[in-house]
Design a protein around this motif. Structure first.
Motif, PDB file in Angstrom:
ATOM      1  N   LEU A  35     -54.629  70.782 -54.628  1.00  0.00           N
ATOM      2  CA  LEU A  35     -54.428  72.019 -55.403  1.00  0.00           C
ATOM      3  C   LEU A  35     -55.613  72.259 -56.342  1.00  0.00           C
ATOM      4  O   LEU A  35     -56.067  73.389 -56.508  1.00  0.00           O
ATOM      5  CB  LEU A  35     -53.134  71.935 -56.211  1.00  0.00           C
ATOM      6  N   PHE A  56     -53.571  79.194 -62.411  1.00  0.00           N
ATOM      7  CA  PHE A  56     -52.300  79.347 -63.122  1.00  0.00           C
ATOM      8  C   PHE A  56     -51.138  79.271 -62.131  1.00  0.00           C
ATOM      9  O   PHE A  56     -50.158  78.556 -62.361  1.00  0.00           O
ATOM     10  CB  PHE A  56     -52.298  80.697 -63.862  1.00  0.00           C
ATOM     11  N   ILE A  60     -48.090  76.515 -61.776  1.00  0.00           N
ATOM     12  CA  ILE A  60     -46.654  76.842 -61.727  1.00  0.00           C
ATOM     13  C   ILE A  60     -46.000  76.206 -60.505  1.00  0.00           C
ATOM     14  O   ILE A  60     -44.943  75.582 -60.580  1.00  0.00           O
ATOM     15  CB  ILE A  60     -46.444  78.374 -61.715  1.00  0.00           C
ATOM     16  N   VAL A  61     -46.682  76.364 -59.369  1.00  0.00           N
ATOM     17  CA  VAL A  61     -46.169  75.815 -58.110  1.00  0.00           C
ATOM     18  C   VAL A  61     -46.025  74.289 -58.225  1.00  0.00           C
ATOM     19  O   VAL A  61     -45.025  73.703 -57.812  1.00  0.00           O
ATOM     20  CB  VAL A  61     -47.146  76.211 -56.976  1.00  0.00           C
ATOM     21  N   GLN A  62     -47.016  73.658 -58.839  1.00  0.00           N
ATOM     22  CA  GLN A  62     -46.964  72.210 -59.025  1.00  0.00           C
ATOM     23  C   GLN A  62     -45.808  71.858 -59.964  1.00  0.00           C
ATOM     24  O   GLN A  62     -45.123  70.856 -59.772  1.00  0.00           O
ATOM     25  CB  GLN A  62     -48.295  71.717 -59.606  1.00  0.00           C
ATOM     26  N   GLY A  63     -45.616  72.718 -60.971  1.00  0.00           N
ATOM     27  CA  GLY A  63     -44.564  72.481 -61.962  1.00  0.00           C
ATOM     28  C   GLY A  63     -43.171  72.455 -61.375  1.00  0.00           C
ATOM     29  O   GLY A  63     -42.296  71.757 -61.870  1.00  0.00           O
ATOM     30  N   ALA A  70     -44.700  70.013 -66.447  1.00  0.00           N
ATOM     31  CA  ALA A  70     -45.168  71.216 -65.758  1.00  0.00           C
ATOM     32  C   ALA A  70     -46.172  72.007 -66.577  1.00  0.00           C
ATOM     33  O   ALA A  70     -47.216  72.415 -66.080  1.00  0.00           O
ATOM     34  CB  ALA A  70     -43.972  72.091 -65.390  1.00  0.00           C
ATOM     35  N   ILE A  71     -45.870  72.199 -67.858  1.00  0.00           N
ATOM     36  CA  ILE A  71     -46.729  73.037 -68.707  1.00  0.00           C
ATOM     37  C   ILE A  71     -48.130  72.435 -68.843  1.00  0.00           C
ATOM     38  O   ILE A  71     -49.129  73.154 -68.900  1.00  0.00           O
ATOM     39  CB  ILE A  71     -46.077  73.297 -70.082  1.00  0.00           C
ATOM     40  N   ILE A  72     -48.204  71.131 -68.844  1.00  0.00           N
ATOM     41  CA  ILE A  72     -49.507  70.455 -68.958  1.00  0.00           C
ATOM     42  C   ILE A  72     -50.380  70.823 -67.754  1.00  0.00           C
ATOM     43  O   ILE A  72     -51.544  71.176 -67.901  1.00  0.00           O
ATOM     44  CB  ILE A  72     -49.317  68.918 -69.029  1.00  0.00           C
ATOM     45  N   TYR A  73     -49.781  70.767 -66.578  1.00  0.00           N
ATOM     46  CA  TYR A  73     -50.544  71.059 -65.368  1.00  0.00           C
ATOM     47  C   TYR A  73     -50.952  72.528 -65.310  1.00  0.00           C
ATOM     48  O   TYR A  73     -52.022  72.852 -64.808  1.00  0.00           O
ATOM     49  CB  TYR A  73     -49.760  70.646 -64.112  1.00  0.00           C
ATOM     50  N   ILE A  74     -50.092  73.408 -65.832  1.00  0.00           N
ATOM     51  CA  ILE A  74     -50.453  74.833 -65.836  1.00  0.00           C
ATOM     52  C   ILE A  74     -51.674  75.050 -66.731  1.00  0.00           C
ATOM     53  O   ILE A  74     -52.654  75.700 -66.338  1.00  0.00           O
ATOM     54  CB  ILE A  74     -49.254  75.691 -66.318  1.00  0.00           C
TER      55      ILE A  74
END
Lengths: 165, 281
Positions: A35, A56, A60-63, A70-74
């Protein structure tokens, strides 16, 4: 519109491959971040807005497949996509080695930011151990895979008239 | 002054709502129902595709391995046939002993030991990032799976717990994740040492058992290297006796008030392919 659809389909495809890849894919216990590779490539190819937008979405998809992180990855993915987009005009798109180098560097940044933003990891992780056993192998893996993905991505868009949207 | 168009405003509002929802779920454990619905929808849309591709890849892998190792397969088949006939005889004996056990238990008025009710599942997907310790299995709410149900390997070792349930699939949080905590007890009959077993980031195959109380009757305490740690069963979520791992080192903790042990997990993350979800105990 075509660009958007192609990138969305690629995003879903990459998500599915990333999920199916076993943890011992190549390096022991380390998976490439497909990703991240895709979002950085989109950023490098189309510029800062597309880079950040798709990063972004990728976050979200990863989250969806993560818990509280989740928010960290976004945040981190958006930043990585944005940074990649920022340097879009600084290189020739035919130079397929350049995206690999950028992805190698951005993997370090991405994973370090994930550690810094995660409370559980920040206070418990041995950073240099993680650097040696996870981040460095992942960066190498990402850089190698990025060569192929970027080459195919570039070949796909190269001959198309609607390259700019 | 530069004019901002409607499209930009809508995008910004959407982004703000998404970020607010994420912040809410992270810091206050509350979710906006529309996002929970969207998340479930996306999850239930993607995981069946993952399931189909994963089973296709597994089938190809199995056939490929079969073709590559045909001689070994023939030899293994012969050996297994002999073993099955031996197990058949053993099974008849076991039936006899089981009946005898029930009869003797009834005579002694022992409480019946309940066994686990479980459901088998295949692992269809793995963690998305290298920091995450989750797997996705091909059983979901349709099969009676619920959140917080324990998951074990086919040989009985603890794998983790159900963290998120979709219609046909479910996410399992592995027991080596730093956010995973379970009560553990030393299996040795003469020991009563209990503590909290939690995952750690630095060594994924080693968990830490903390807050182990000292046993004043023994210099070594109640726990020592080589001890097997099983679930304590003190919480309602886990039955007692699921093997977690083996103690590899013990040290004092909390300024000598308690002990801390390193537990080598029986679960091998890289080789988990099938698991059992304990649906009742």
């Amino acid at each position: 519109m075509k660009k958007f659809l192609v990138n969305i389909i690629l995003l879903l495809l990459v998500l599915i491959i990333q999920l199916i890849l076993p943890p011992d894919f190549i390096f022991s216990g380390v998976k490439p971040d497909l990703l991240l590779i895709l979002t950085v490539i989109i950023g490098l190819y189309w510029g800062i807005y597309d880079g950040m937008g798709f990063a972004f979405l990728a976050g979200i998809v990863q989250g969806v497949f993560l818990g509280g992180g989740a928010i960290i990855y976004i945040v981190v993915k958006t930043l990585s996509g944005g940074l990649a987009g920022f340097i879009e005009k600084l290189y020739f798109k035919e130079k397929i080695i350049f995206p690999s180098i950028i992805i190698f560097v951005l993997t370090f940044l991405h994973e370090t930011l994930v550690i810094l933003l995660s409370e559980t990891m920040l206070f418990n992780i041995n950073y240099f151990r993680a650097l040696r056993l996870i981040i460095l192998p992942e960066a190498i893996l990402n850089a190698i895979i990025a060569l192929f993905i970027y080459y195919l991505y570039h070949r796909y868009w190269q001959g198309r008239r609607d390259i700019y949207g | 002054m530069r004019r901002i168009d409607h499209k930009t405003i809508i995008i910004v509002i959407l982004l703000l709502i998404i970020l607010a929802e994420l912040a809410l779920s992270r810091f206050s454990d509350q979710n906006l129902s529309v996002f929970t619905w969207l998340k479930k929808g996306f999850y239930n849309l993607i995981t069946p595709i993952v399931k189909v591709i994963s089973s296709f890849v597994d089938t190809v892998k199995t056939y490929w391995n079969g073709i590559m190792n045909i001689d070994e397969l023939i030899a293994a088949n012969e050996r297994l046939k002999k073993e099955v006939s031996q197990y058949r005889i053993q099974s008849l004996l076991n039936d006899y002993y089981r009946r005898e056990n029930i009869r003797l238990r009834e005579l002694l008025s022992f409480k019946e030991q309940s066994s686990f009710e479980s459901i088998g599942a295949h692992v269809i997907a793995y963690n998305l990032s290298n920091w995450d310790n989750r797997i996705i299995i091909d059983r979901g709410s349709r099969d009676g799976i619920e959140e917080r149900m324990p998951v074990i390997t086919y040989d009985g070792a603890l794998v983790g717990r159900i963290e998120y349930v979709g219609v046909n699939t479910a996410q399992v949080l592995l027991c080596n994740d730093p956010e995973y905590v379970v009560g553990g007890i030393v299996e040795r009959p003469e020991s009563r040492a209990i503590g909290l077993v939690r995952g750690q980031i630095n060594e994924p195959e080693i968990n830490i058992m903390e807050n182990i109380s000292w046993n004043t009757r023994s210099e070594e305490g109640d726990i020592k290297e080589g001890d097997i740690i099983v679930t304590s069963g003190l919480s309602d979520n886990y039955p007692r006796g699921i093997p977690i791992g083996e103690v590899v080192s013990v040290e004092t903790d909390n300024y000598g008030l308690s002990q801390k042990a390193e537990i080598k997990l029986f679960m091998k993350k890289k080789t988990i392919e099938e698991v059992l979800v304990i649906t009742g105990f």
